[in-house]
Design a protein around this motif. Sequence first.
Motif, PDB file in Angstrom:
ATOM      1  N   SER A 117       0.819  -1.210   0.000  1.00 42.92           N
ATOM      2  CA  SER A 117       0.000   0.000   0.000  1.00 42.92           C
ATOM      3  C   SER A 117       0.854   1.262   0.000  1.00 42.92           C
ATOM      4  O   SER A 117       0.346   2.351  -0.247  1.00 42.92           O
ATOM      5  CB  SER A 117      -0.939   0.013   1.208  1.00 42.92           C
ATOM      6  N   MET A 118       2.141   1.142   0.264  1.00 39.48           N
ATOM      7  CA  MET A 118       3.014   2.308   0.325  1.00 39.48           C
ATOM      8  C   MET A 118       3.628   2.660  -1.019  1.00 39.48           C
ATOM      9  O   MET A 118       4.275   3.690  -1.152  1.00 39.48           O
ATOM     10  CB  MET A 118       4.134   2.068   1.342  1.00 39.48           C
ATOM     11  N   THR A 119       3.470   1.833  -2.051  1.00 41.54           N
ATOM     12  CA  THR A 119       4.076   2.130  -3.338  1.00 41.54           C
ATOM     13  C   THR A 119       3.192   3.099  -4.109  1.00 41.54           C
ATOM     14  O   THR A 119       2.026   2.856  -4.344  1.00 41.54           O
ATOM     15  CB  THR A 119       4.288   0.848  -4.164  1.00 41.54           C
ATOM     16  N   HIS A 120       3.764   4.215  -4.487  1.00 40.32           N
ATOM     17  CA  HIS A 120       3.070   5.256  -5.237  1.00 40.32           C
ATOM     18  C   HIS A 120       3.966   5.693  -6.384  1.00 40.32           C
ATOM     19  O   HIS A 120       5.175   5.557  -6.335  1.00 40.32           O
ATOM     20  CB  HIS A 120       2.805   6.506  -4.388  1.00 40.32           C
ATOM     21  N   ILE A 121       3.355   6.275  -7.365  1.00 42.29           N
ATOM     22  CA  ILE A 121       4.133   6.949  -8.393  1.00 42.29           C
ATOM     23  C   ILE A 121       4.129   8.428  -8.026  1.00 42.29           C
ATOM     24  O   ILE A 121       3.085   9.074  -8.051  1.00 42.29           O
ATOM     25  CB  ILE A 121       3.539   6.735  -9.789  1.00 42.29           C
ATOM     26  N   ASN A 122       5.296   8.913  -7.632  1.00 46.09           N
ATOM     27  CA  ASN A 122       5.412  10.317  -7.260  1.00 46.09           C
ATOM     28  C   ASN A 122       5.734  11.126  -8.502  1.00 46.09           C
ATOM     29  O   ASN A 122       6.791  10.954  -9.096  1.00 46.09           O
ATOM     30  CB  ASN A 122       6.523  10.511  -6.222  1.00 46.09           C
ATOM     31  N   ARG A 123       4.829  11.980  -8.886  1.00 49.15           N
ATOM     32  CA  ARG A 123       5.082  12.824 -10.033  1.00 49.15           C
ATOM     33  C   ARG A 123       4.210  14.064  -9.966  1.00 49.15           C
ATOM     34  O   ARG A 123       3.307  14.168  -9.160  1.00 49.15           O
ATOM     35  CB  ARG A 123       4.872  12.082 -11.336  1.00 49.15           C
ATOM     36  N   VAL A 124       4.488  14.967 -10.857  1.00 47.01           N
ATOM     37  CA  VAL A 124       3.777  16.241 -10.928  1.00 47.01           C
ATOM     38  C   VAL A 124       2.428  16.015 -11.592  1.00 47.01           C
ATOM     39  O   VAL A 124       2.296  15.252 -12.540  1.00 47.01           O
ATOM     40  CB  VAL A 124       4.618  17.250 -11.727  1.00 47.01           C
ATOM     41  N   LYS A 125       1.411  16.699 -11.107  1.00 48.16           N
ATOM     42  CA  LYS A 125       0.064  16.595 -11.669  1.00 48.16           C
ATOM     43  C   LYS A 125       0.014  17.353 -12.990  1.00 48.16           C
ATOM     44  O   LYS A 125       0.333  18.535 -13.048  1.00 48.16           O
ATOM     45  CB  LYS A 125      -0.941  17.183 -10.676  1.00 48.16           C
ATOM     46  N   VAL A 126      -0.343  16.637 -14.061  1.00 44.56           N
ATOM     47  CA  VAL A 126      -0.491  17.264 -15.371  1.00 44.56           C
ATOM     48  C   VAL A 126      -1.850  16.886 -15.948  1.00 44.56           C
ATOM     49  O   VAL A 126      -2.392  15.833 -15.648  1.00 44.56           O
ATOM     50  CB  VAL A 126       0.626  16.839 -16.356  1.00 44.56           C
ATOM     51  N   ASN A 127      -2.419  17.771 -16.769  1.00 43.30           N
ATOM     52  CA  ASN A 127      -3.661  17.489 -17.490  1.00 43.30           C
ATOM     53  C   ASN A 127      -3.298  16.872 -18.820  1.00 43.30           C
ATOM     54  O   ASN A 127      -2.836  17.558 -19.720  1.00 43.30           O
ATOM     55  CB  ASN A 127      -4.460  18.777 -17.713  1.00 43.30           C
ATOM     56  N   LEU A 128      -3.502  15.559 -18.940  1.00 42.51           N
ATOM     57  CA  LEU A 128      -3.116  14.858 -20.155  1.00 42.51           C
ATOM     58  C   LEU A 128      -4.097  15.149 -21.281  1.00 42.51           C
ATOM     59  O   LEU A 128      -5.299  15.288 -21.054  1.00 42.51           O
ATOM     60  CB  LEU A 128      -3.076  13.348 -19.896  1.00 42.51           C
ATOM     61  N   PRO A 129      -3.590  15.215 -22.507  1.00 40.02           N
ATOM     62  CA  PRO A 129      -4.488  15.394 -23.641  1.00 40.02           C
ATOM     63  C   PRO A 129      -5.268  14.112 -23.911  1.00 40.02           C
ATOM     64  O   PRO A 129      -4.833  13.020 -23.554  1.00 40.02           O
ATOM     65  CB  PRO A 129      -3.544  15.723 -24.806  1.00 40.02           C
ATOM     66  N   VAL A 130      -6.410  14.253 -24.564  1.00 39.97           N
ATOM     67  CA  VAL A 130      -7.256  13.108 -24.895  1.00 39.97           C
ATOM     68  C   VAL A 130      -6.836  12.563 -26.255  1.00 39.97           C
ATOM     69  O   VAL A 130      -6.565  13.316 -27.180  1.00 39.97           O
ATOM     70  CB  VAL A 130      -8.741  13.530 -24.923  1.00 39.97           C
ATOM     71  N   SER A 131      -6.780  11.230 -26.367  1.00 39.32           N
ATOM     72  CA  SER A 131      -6.441  10.588 -27.627  1.00 39.32           C
ATOM     73  C   SER A 131      -7.396   9.431 -27.866  1.00 39.32           C
ATOM     74  O   SER A 131      -7.594   8.591 -26.986  1.00 39.32           O
ATOM     75  CB  SER A 131      -5.004  10.072 -27.588  1.00 39.32           C
ATOM     76  N   SER A 132      -7.988   9.389 -29.052  1.00 32.61           N
ATOM     77  CA  SER A 132      -8.913   8.293 -29.361  1.00 32.61           C
ATOM     78  C   SER A 132      -8.178   6.987 -29.588  1.00 32.61           C
ATOM     79  O   SER A 132      -8.762   5.912 -29.509  1.00 32.61           O
ATOM     80  CB  SER A 132      -9.746   8.642 -30.588  1.00 32.61           C
ATOM     81  N   SER A 133      -6.887   7.036 -29.838  1.00 33.91           N
ATOM     82  CA  SER A 133      -6.111   5.816 -30.054  1.00 33.91           C
ATOM     83  C   SER A 133      -5.327   5.399 -28.810  1.00 33.91           C
ATOM     84  O   SER A 133      -4.396   4.608 -28.899  1.00 33.91           O
ATOM     85  CB  SER A 133      -5.149   6.014 -31.223  1.00 33.91           C
ATOM     86  N   VAL A 144      11.124   5.096 -21.978  1.00 34.41           N
ATOM     87  CA  VAL A 144      10.767   6.348 -21.321  1.00 34.41           C
ATOM     88  C   VAL A 144       9.344   6.703 -21.713  1.00 34.41           C
ATOM     89  O   VAL A 144       8.965   6.591 -22.879  1.00 34.41           O
ATOM     90  CB  VAL A 144      11.733   7.483 -21.739  1.00 34.41           C
ATOM     91  N   MET A 145       8.552   7.112 -20.714  1.00 33.32           N
ATOM     92  CA  MET A 145       7.212   7.619 -20.985  1.00 33.32           C
ATOM     93  C   MET A 145       7.180   9.092 -20.618  1.00 33.32           C
ATOM     94  O   MET A 145       7.548   9.465 -19.502  1.00 33.32           O
ATOM     95  CB  MET A 145       6.148   6.862 -20.208  1.00 33.32           C
ATOM     96  N   ILE A 146       6.741   9.904 -21.563  1.00 30.63           N
ATOM     97  CA  ILE A 146       6.672  11.347 -21.362  1.00 30.63           C
ATOM     98  C   ILE A 146       5.206  11.728 -21.178  1.00 30.63           C
ATOM     99  O   ILE A 146       4.374  11.437 -22.027  1.00 30.63           O
ATOM    100  CB  ILE A 146       7.277  12.111 -22.553  1.00 30.63           C
ATOM    101  N   ALA A 147       4.909  12.364 -20.047  1.00 33.74           N
ATOM    102  CA  ALA A 147       3.565  12.877 -19.774  1.00 33.74           C
ATOM    103  C   ALA A 147       3.640  14.390 -19.854  1.00 33.74           C
ATOM    104  O   ALA A 147       4.201  15.037 -18.974  1.00 33.74           O
ATOM    105  CB  ALA A 147       3.085  12.434 -18.400  1.00 33.74           C
ATOM    106  N   ALA A 148       3.111  14.945 -20.947  1.00 37.74           N
ATOM    107  CA  ALA A 148       3.147  16.393 -21.142  1.00 37.74           C
ATOM    108  C   ALA A 148       1.746  16.958 -20.978  1.00 37.74           C
ATOM    109  O   ALA A 148       0.774  16.381 -21.466  1.00 37.74           O
ATOM    110  CB  ALA A 148       3.688  16.719 -22.528  1.00 37.74           C
TER     111      ALA A 148
END
Length: 140
Positions: free
Chosen positions: A40-56, A103-107
Amino acid sequence: MPVHLQGGSSDHEDEARIEVVPLIDIMFFLLASFMLVSLSMTHINRVKVNLPVSSSAVAENKTPPIHLAIDAYGVITWDTAVMTPSEVTDKLLAIPPTDETSVMIAADEETRHKQVMAVMDAVRAAHISKVSFETKAPNQ
């Protein structure tokens, strides 16, 4: 061999014994408790971003080992550490390369394209070819 508490060898003396079964039960309980707490202690620590929507957009079953985020102001973060594109390249080069390194980029949807390309160039400069972009499905 039983432990004798007093000297002598009388037939009606009680013998002291250490019961091992309750100790094993307690150890299994503690092991299970620690396992549940650690999961229960494992989290993904990252900055909150509003991801774009993609139909694919396709759901990814495994989490990539390296996750970069770019917020709406163009600030690049690796987990929670703020970095420049050159620092991203240096840190990626310090990681032992494997065929599975990705690498995964969340912009953020408001991020300038120039900043996204700078991060992508920094990743490519570290000789990593598996780069993906995080998006969200239309129904989320």
